[in-house]
Design an enzyme around this catalytic site. Structure first.
Site, mmCIF file in Angstrom:
data_model
loop_
_atom_site.group_PDB
_atom_site.id
_atom_site.type_symbol
_atom_site.label_atom_id
_atom_site.label_comp_id
_atom_site.label_asym_id
_atom_site.label_seq_id
_atom_site.Cartn_x
_atom_site.Cartn_y
_atom_site.Cartn_z
ATOM 1 N N HIS A 35 0.844 -1.190 0.000
ATOM 2 C CA HIS A 35 0.000 0.000 0.000
ATOM 3 C C HIS A 35 0.882 1.243 0.000
ATOM 4 O O HIS A 35 1.500 1.578 0.999
ATOM 5 C CB HIS A 35 -0.921 -0.016 1.216
ATOM 6 C CG HIS A 35 -1.787 -1.240 1.258
ATOM 7 N ND1 HIS A 35 -1.328 -2.465 1.685
ATOM 8 C CD2 HIS A 35 -3.089 -1.442 0.884
ATOM 9 C CE1 HIS A 35 -2.302 -3.369 1.595
ATOM 10 N NE2 HIS A 35 -3.376 -2.781 1.112
ATOM 11 N N HIS A 265 -4.711 3.806 -2.913
ATOM 12 C CA HIS A 265 -4.686 3.018 -1.677
ATOM 13 C C HIS A 265 -3.741 1.822 -1.789
ATOM 14 O O HIS A 265 -3.084 1.463 -0.820
ATOM 15 C CB HIS A 265 -6.100 2.516 -1.354
ATOM 16 C CG HIS A 265 -6.155 1.509 -0.252
ATOM 17 N ND1 HIS A 265 -6.322 1.851 1.062
ATOM 18 C CD2 HIS A 265 -6.031 0.145 -0.268
ATOM 19 C CE1 HIS A 265 -6.299 0.756 1.807
ATOM 20 N NE2 HIS A 265 -6.140 -0.291 1.028
#
Lengths: 671, 671
Positions: A35, A265
């Site tokens: 991430h 994300h």
């Protein structure tokens, strides 16, 4: 977002923060998973926190009075790994950064407390970090009351994302923190307005500021990329006597093509986009490269806490020998020497008195003894104090004006309680236990699993552990919950048969260092089956022969908890018919599984028919019934294969056939 | 509280409400267990709701367009039983009231949807009712969009207590309802300031009004004993386009010696105190006796909805035959005739194409087919839409301005999603499914258990079902979650091996009427193992012979999901060494357990060594490995006995020994 302006306004800050960004970008790209956006978005907040506020010493990450830093948004693990590498943590080397998410590396996909000393808690399942942090802050308050401000005086800082705040457990955590005025808890909300599915608006329009205020928090709203605003907000938060939430408006994946999108994300692995982002950031370092001047600035940050640590060590050296010993013992999680004798005395007493009490009451008796000699215990219940029997005389109520109180009224918040207990255990220096009805294992389950994964000795006191609950009916009658906890690795499930076994189970739970315990305890009274006092803790072996067959051994009855006395009754009937019957009490399958095979086979020899008896599902029993290697014996199980029902408990045991007569019938059918 | 003034101001109302109070007091006293105070405290609210607003017909409690009434504070079950008895419900006779909480009675300790037609949902585990109600309200919106306001136009009313609001799941529910402007959802908060442990202040100081407002709710605060205020608040709530919360300030156990105390929460069984309370109330009826005039007033209330029901029936009769049929089919939960052919066509296609896809993708392929022919499906995900593969082309997004949308972005709220899905299923007319990562079964668990207990066919789409998750590590790698769901009664756990089995599993799940399904699906790609098309749904038998031994059968490999192809590879190696090996695919242990013993023994004959293969814990496998009756065969298990780790998935399968070579070694070690 005008990145040029950000750079121009605070160039030094910008480059330090961007070191985090660049490492996160490179490591995720290198791992081809992870991430990227969150570390980039929260780099400014983390930089200011570490540079100006966080009390820590990168080379001594476990120094007792450090501030705690918890990354509740655990998927952003490269934020913490970057910070640790930059600050000079000894474990997180550049090699570790390069091996992000690879086999055997310490830099796992999500931060794991058992891999890195500087990781206070394993995060990833959202909402857990913020709920753990409530426990950390409670632990700090209690320890400060116990040892004084000179030895204990630190903050708990948390970074939480939208996911953490949408999870219900966060509401429980917020409520507990607000109620208890945990002023040294400071939560940064990474308000980036992005979730995996899209913008937050897709699923939520909650005003988080109002929500936190409603539970008594101090709340500020800032630009999460403005270092001066961040600094000012932390200063104000530290002054507040309420827990603080700082809403940080940020841009996920700031400066990257994926900025402000849900794509940001996840893993940003495109090489051209990475290059472009670095250009926008003004980053000149190569892959995984941090220019020496920036690295040395970070290392100075990492060493900022050295003097504070040394000052603390000097203060600690001045404390009385007794206080030092107590503190060190509690931090190490060692049981006091007195504990063993205390438990033995209780066992002796009850073997003589042979009380007929519920094991929840037995647990209270054990706690009464334990709490008196272990000032590190912290008890509580999720609003079932009188039912869980978790409060003993000398605990005192944890309150804003009584921080030495060791009993916490958690409210109707099983999940929040369990997760905060994990935080207390992780903090160190205290041993948490907390109660609810066993059926509500379901609510606490995410935290119970994490206790096992994190290797911490949280104790879950689960009373009302079967259809013995009676009239409250199937919602309140656990049938599968022993099975659930038993199927979880690294978890002791104790289902003691009487007060002696309960005391033994508590001795194990209260001295465990790396395994959580589930105490499965009855609502209904049980006879004492351990009527002959033994110094040895028989529960430590997990199972043992409680009553031997007279003459030829034709049957072995294996039972736990409330069904051990059913087995004893059945044995009496069988023996009266000349059927030699052994009764094995099995208070902890996990400990029995850990014994040598020779002991296991001695307790459960091949040949005789076996009947397992437990007022729960058979799931997990077959190993003991069918013989571990198969081909050993005939077997049957007397227990539940459905949910329970609402009626008086005694009638339910009849209805579901959990009776001595049915056990006898099962044995005879197999002979 | 000046009870005399309450009586004097609204004498008729008072006596009707007090009929509830007296019955609750008598029944709990008679049962010697239960919860007296809540029905007494909320009697006024319930009376006004039933008398003036609730659209229901006591003699036809399942009429489709009735308002839904949900007692989230389920321990106050005598409130609903009193109401039903008073209104003339055919099931809740006076005998049932007298047998409250007794063996075989319909008036169980907590209200059970499967015992009483008028109970919309089983409550008791706190917070579930309010979260279910969000699903009820969503269902109403979708059905209204599908069938028009003439056929669907009702409210969902909820009574929730402090316990419901402290549970984290309530925050998830509140967030979902606020986001979706569920204006026909009206929640009464029984604001009595009492929990089991004491006053609410002991554990909470949340301002609930602010909290609900923060999530976009319409909120009112009233005196919960003032019938005019209650009526006015309901009128205002019905007008609001937002979901409504009415904070009702009440006195628990009003008029009883235990009023306003935590003792009032539980069973008030003292005869003198009961007598005194009845005197204070001005109640002249004997035990379990409701004076005839009051009973007839209540029966009139119970019949108030007859005309509305009849008007609805007239409107329904006017609808087109096609619409009627569609409506009736959906309400009955019957699958459309086309479904079977649709699934067969998909199976045939994939047996030919033999795609190598993850079963989460297989699930999407099945859903693509199912959603097209079943307008009653409602899909969603807890913020993992792209990962769970739950959204298909023709669903549309459920939105305030698109109520016919059948896909819900639940946000990061696994528990709220699961509980709301249960509400959708309970409402009737729709079939919910929703996705998250399988490890987060833990979060959804309380609702998953209730789906099983309530006998509703909610489908939990759990992807990323093993260490096959890879780099995200042990927090995200389920190892015990199949075992957890398998140990829960009345739950199908499907772990399909390829697209064919996934389609078969979906066919069963989408036609189930009384059993929820857990779909355990992979992240990683799997080969098609069902390469020969069969019309028959082999998954219906739970397990079947996928590949037979050549020559003498020496070994049986039993595998599920991603490990079926491991078993097939191992078989090839074993057969190459002349070891005849059968492979049994076991996509659903529960369905296999339901087969005749003869079928089970045909699939798993005694004799050959057995190896179970599943990337999860052994818990629950021994029944199939060791032989159901014991003494059958040698056995081994290849799977997990610890948590997972963070690394690429392929490496993890090697590390943990879940490989064809290890299976081969296990077989050979036993021969």
């Amino acid at each position: 977002m005008d990145i040029a302006a950000l750079k121009a306004k605070n160039p030094d800050h910008w480059m330090k923060a961007t070191a985090i960004r660049a490492l996160a970008l490179d490591a995720v790209k290198g791992a081809n998973s992870g991430h990227t956006g969150m570390p980039i978005g929260m780099a400014d907040v983390a930089t200011v926190l570490f540079e100006k506020h966080l009390k820590f010493d990168a080379k001594n990450p476990t120094w007792p009075d450090r501030d705690r830093f918890i990354l509740s948004a655990g998927h952003g693990s490269m934020l913490i790994y970057s910070l640790l590498y930059l600050c000079g943590d000894q474990q997180v080397t550049l090699d570790q950064i390069k091996n992000f998410r690879q086999m055997g590396s310490l830099t796992a996909g999500h931060p794991e407390n058992f891999l890195l000393d500087a990781v206070e808690t394993t995060t990833g399942p959202l909402g857990q970090g913020i709920a753990n942090s409530v426990g950390f802050a409670i632990a700090e308050e209690i320890l400060r009351a116990q040892y004084g401000k000179k030895l204990v005086d630190h903050h708990t800082y948390v970074i939480a994302g939208d996911g953490c705040l949408m999870e219900g457990v966060s509401q429980e955590a917020i409520g507990i923190a607000g109620r208890h005025n945990l002023g040294k808890l400071i939560v940064f909300w990474d308000n980036n307005n992005i979730t995996i599915d899209g913008t937050v608006e897709l699923s939520d329009k909650t005003n988080q500021v109002q929500r936190f205020k409603a539970s008594g928090w101090h709340v500020q709203e800032i630009d999460g990329h403005d270092p001066e605003a961040i600094d000012a907000a932390i200063i104000a938060a530290k002054k507040s006597k309420k827990p603080s939430m700082i809403a940080c408006k940020t841009h996920i994946a700031l400066g990257h093509a994926a900025q402000d999108t849900s794509k940001g994300h996840g893993a940003l692995t495109d090489a051209d986009q990475a290059k472009a982002a670095k250009e926008i950031w003004g980053w000149t370092g190569g892959e995984y490269e941090v220019p020496a001047d920036i690295k040395s600035q970070w290392e100075a940050i990492g060493a900022r806490g050295v003097s504070e640590r040394e000052a603390w060590e000097a203060r600690f050296a001045e404390a009385s020998t007794q206080k030092q010993a107590k503190f060190n013992r509690a931090l190490a999680g060692d049981a006091p020497k007195k504990l063993s004798a205390t438990i033995k005395a209780l066992k002796k007493q009850v073997s003589e008195d042979q009380p007929k009490v519920a094991t929840r009451k037995s647990s209270e008796m054990a706690l009464q003894a334990i709490n008196a000699v272990m000032p590190e215990t912290v008890g509580g219940s999720a609003d079932l104090t009188g039912s869980n029997n978790t409060k003993t005389d000398d605990l005192g109520m944890f309150e804003t004006n009584n921080r030495s109180g060791r009993y916490i009224y958690w409210g109707i918040r099983e999940h929040g309680m369990a997760s905060a207990m994990n935080g207390i255990a992780l903090h160190g220096g205290l041993r948490p236990y907390g109660g609810t009805f066993m059926a509500f294992t379901d609510y606490a389950r995410p935290a119970m699993r994490l206790a096992a994964l994190m290797k911490i000795p949280t104790v879950f006191v689960m009373t009302h552990d079967s259809i013995g609950v009676g009239e409250d009916g199937p919602t309140h009658q656990p049938v599968e919950h022993c099975a659930i906890s038993r199927s979880t690795p690294n978890t002791y499930v104790f289902r003691p048969a009487d007060t002696v076994e309960t005391a033994e189970a508590w001795e194990i739970a209260a001295t465990s260092k790396t395994t959580p315990s589930v105490m499965s305890l009855t609502r209904q009274n049980l006879p004492t089956v351990r009527t002959e006092h033994k110094l040895k803790n028989l529960t430590e072996q997990g199972a043992y022969v409680l009553a031997e067959a007279t003459g030829k051994r034709q049957a072995i009855l294996i039972a736990t908890g409330s069904e051990v006395s059913v087995a004893m009754d059945a044995r009496e009937k069988l023996e009266a018919e000349g059927i030699g019957t052994r009764v094995v009490s099995m208070p902890c399958m996990e400990l029995f599984a850990q014994q040598d095979e020779s002991y296991r086979r001695k307790v459960l020899p091949a040949g005789p028919v076996r009947v397992g008896i437990e007022a729960g599902v058979r799931h997990g029993w077959d190993r003991w019934l069918l013989g571990e290697r198969g081909r050993e014996n005939k077997a049957a199980f007397v227990g539940m294969d459905s949910f329970g029902s609402s009626a008086p408990a005694g009638e339910l045991f009849e209805k579901f056939g959990i009776t001595a007569d049915n056990v006898v019938a099962n044995v005879k059918a197999m002979l």
